[in-house]
Design a protein around this motif. Sequence first.
Motif, PDB file in Angstrom:
ATOM      1  N   ARG A  82      10.165  -9.443   4.306  1.00 42.70           N
ATOM      2  CA  ARG A  82       8.922  -9.308   5.069  1.00 42.70           C
ATOM      3  C   ARG A  82       7.781  -8.817   4.176  1.00 42.70           C
ATOM      4  N   ILE A  83       8.088  -7.872   3.291  1.00 45.18           N
ATOM      5  CA  ILE A  83       7.075  -7.379   2.356  1.00 45.18           C
ATOM      6  C   ILE A  83       6.648  -8.492   1.405  1.00 45.18           C
ATOM      7  N   ASN A  84       7.617  -9.245   0.902  1.00 38.52           N
ATOM      8  CA  ASN A  84       7.304 -10.357   0.006  1.00 38.52           C
ATOM      9  C   ASN A  84       6.443 -11.411   0.695  1.00 38.52           C
ATOM     10  N   ALA A  85       6.633 -11.554   2.014  1.00 36.69           N
ATOM     11  CA  ALA A  85       5.858 -12.535   2.780  1.00 36.69           C
ATOM     12  C   ALA A  85       4.453 -12.035   3.106  1.00 36.69           C
ATOM     13  N   GLY A  86       4.161 -10.763   2.755  1.00 34.96           N
ATOM     14  CA  GLY A  86       2.811 -10.244   2.941  1.00 34.96           C
ATOM     15  C   GLY A  86       2.635  -9.254   4.057  1.00 34.96           C
ATOM     16  N   ASP A  87       3.736  -8.836   4.683  1.00 32.12           N
ATOM     17  CA  ASP A  87       3.640  -7.861   5.779  1.00 32.12           C
ATOM     18  C   ASP A  87       3.476  -6.463   5.187  1.00 32.12           C
ATOM     19  N   SER A  88       2.289  -5.905   5.310  1.00 33.40           N
ATOM     20  CA  SER A  88       1.998  -4.583   4.735  1.00 33.40           C
ATOM     21  C   SER A  88       2.279  -3.449   5.712  1.00 33.40           C
ATOM     22  N   THR A  89       2.784  -3.782   6.894  1.00 32.57           N
ATOM     23  CA  THR A  89       3.046  -2.747   7.905  1.00 32.57           C
ATOM     24  C   THR A  89       4.487  -2.250   7.884  1.00 32.57           C
ATOM     25  N   VAL A  90       5.343  -2.878   7.074  1.00 33.55           N
ATOM     26  CA  VAL A  90       6.756  -2.506   7.044  1.00 33.55           C
ATOM     27  C   VAL A  90       6.914  -1.077   6.529  1.00 33.55           C
ATOM     28  N   LYS A 152       0.962  -2.725 -10.306  1.00 31.10           N
ATOM     29  CA  LYS A 152       0.199  -3.397  -9.251  1.00 31.10           C
ATOM     30  C   LYS A 152       0.775  -3.150  -7.862  1.00 31.10           C
ATOM     31  N   VAL A 153       1.756  -2.259  -7.772  1.00 31.99           N
ATOM     32  CA  VAL A 153       2.360  -1.933  -6.477  1.00 31.99           C
ATOM     33  C   VAL A 153       2.494  -0.421  -6.359  1.00 31.99           C
ATOM     34  N   ALA A 154       2.653   0.059  -5.117  1.00 33.95           N
ATOM     35  CA  ALA A 154       2.782   1.508  -4.908  1.00 33.95           C
ATOM     36  C   ALA A 154       3.478   1.770  -3.581  1.00 33.95           C
ATOM     37  N   LEU A 155       4.178   2.900  -3.546  1.00 32.86           N
ATOM     38  CA  LEU A 155       4.757   3.418  -2.312  1.00 32.86           C
ATOM     39  C   LEU A 155       3.750   4.384  -1.710  1.00 32.86           C
ATOM     40  N   THR A 156       3.290   4.110  -0.505  1.00 34.03           N
ATOM     41  CA  THR A 156       2.241   4.936   0.102  1.00 34.03           C
ATOM     42  C   THR A 156       2.841   6.165   0.774  1.00 34.03           C
ATOM     43  N   PRO A 157       2.016   7.178   1.081  1.00 37.70           N
ATOM     44  CA  PRO A 157       2.514   8.363   1.812  1.00 37.70           C
ATOM     45  C   PRO A 157       3.088   8.002   3.186  1.00 37.70           C
ATOM     46  N   GLN A 158       2.700   6.852   3.716  1.00 40.24           N
ATOM     47  CA  GLN A 158       3.216   6.403   5.017  1.00 40.24           C
ATOM     48  C   GLN A 158       4.508   5.591   4.878  1.00 40.24           C
ATOM     49  N   ASN A 159       5.036   5.527   3.639  1.00 38.67           N
ATOM     50  CA  ASN A 159       6.269   4.788   3.336  1.00 38.67           C
ATOM     51  C   ASN A 159       6.127   3.290   3.596  1.00 38.67           C
ATOM     52  N   THR A 160       4.920   2.786   3.389  1.00 38.49           N
ATOM     53  CA  THR A 160       4.710   1.349   3.325  1.00 38.49           C
ATOM     54  C   THR A 160       4.488   0.971   1.859  1.00 38.49           C
ATOM     55  N   ILE A 161       4.468  -0.325   1.580  1.00 41.25           N
ATOM     56  CA  ILE A 161       4.300  -0.794   0.212  1.00 41.25           C
ATOM     57  C   ILE A 161       2.939  -1.450   0.056  1.00 41.25           C
ATOM     58  N   TRP A 162       2.168  -0.919  -0.878  1.00 41.56           N
ATOM     59  CA  TRP A 162       0.885  -1.524  -1.229  1.00 41.56           C
ATOM     60  C   TRP A 162       1.081  -2.477  -2.396  1.00 41.56           C
ATOM     61  N   LYS A 166      -1.121 -10.250  -2.610  1.00 43.82           N
ATOM     62  CA  LYS A 166      -0.106 -10.577  -1.610  1.00 43.82           C
ATOM     63  C   LYS A 166       1.006 -11.444  -2.174  1.00 43.82           C
ATOM     64  N   ASN A 167       0.762 -12.120  -3.316  1.00 43.95           N
ATOM     65  CA  ASN A 167       1.761 -13.008  -3.904  1.00 43.95           C
ATOM     66  C   ASN A 167       2.779 -12.283  -4.782  1.00 43.95           C
TER      67      ASN A 167
END
Length: 344
Positions: A82-90, A152-162, A166-167
């Motif tokens: 889901r993250i790879n597909a661009g879902d930033s809410t996971v 180019k990626v990060a683990l946010t304080p909300q435990n989502t992936i930035w 998107k690719n």
Amino acid sequence: MMGFRKSFSILVVFTLLGMGFTGCKSQEKSRTMTISGEAQGSTYSIKYISDEQEDLKPAIDSILLAIDMSMSTYRPDSDISRINAGDSTVVVDENFRNVFLGSQKIWKESGGSFDPTIGTLVRAWGFGPDHHRIPLDSTRVDSLLQYCGFEKVALTPQNTIWKKDKNIYFDFNSIAQGYTVDVIVNFFLDRGIDDFIVEVGGELAAHGRNTEKDKNWVVGIDDPLQGTEGRTFIAKININNLGMATSGNYRKTITDSITGEKYVHTVDPKTGFTKKGSVVSTTVLAETCMEADAYATTFMVMDLERSKEFLKTKPELHAFILYMDENNEMQKYMTEGFKALLLK
């Protein structure tokens, strides 16, 4: 359901020696228990010594499924897919967070030679879940490299992936299976079971001893150049309270249907091209199997001399590297820590 499969890190087959035993730690109470099955696109095998008769296979299978649902690119419903597909809410679970942070650490230490954001290139070379390879030249590879880089990626304080783009496509196949072994190890230790060996898809860890034979667990590493007439081992080692993994370039290749050229499965995150160096395989033992798994891939990417220099700074890693010399003859390099584990 398919789980993890090695996209750019395929393992040398291990044989667990001296494990076909029926004895027990205590003839009155403890006995050797065996659990095995399919997991993560491969198989798993566990032997442990306990005086409990409870069937632990359902618990193990539950662990394997949870990790699959978190990080398997072979499952379209997994968090990583889901993250790879661009879902930033996971919101990622503890397993994903541990592997993400472990990857970040080794990415930094290796100077970028280990980088699980290389998934877009892994897929382009035909080593992804769909095994579809696209035509690649230096221009196309350069264009895909923009989607690679752990900075180019990060683990946010909300435990989502930035993700900066998107690719960007995560591929944890060179670290998650080792991590899976560690989770199972901790499961047994938490239950007070201290003598066991766990193997998942070739990655393994051993704790305690083979108490029936009153010695450490012994593992044989297959000779990568062995023929079909019989199995031979390049080395046999004692293993205790360590994780172990091997990566090799000699088994998994893809052949271009038009040109006939063969491509090895190790992709260099810096160049974007498949690696065609002198190293045949790397075996690494570390405090955790996750580290062993990731570093085994790292040393397939690094040049041999750079790997040797890097290992001097990491004495806690025990490495065994097979490589071809200028005469195309296989040679061995071992750290002192690995030599100390060799079965005499």
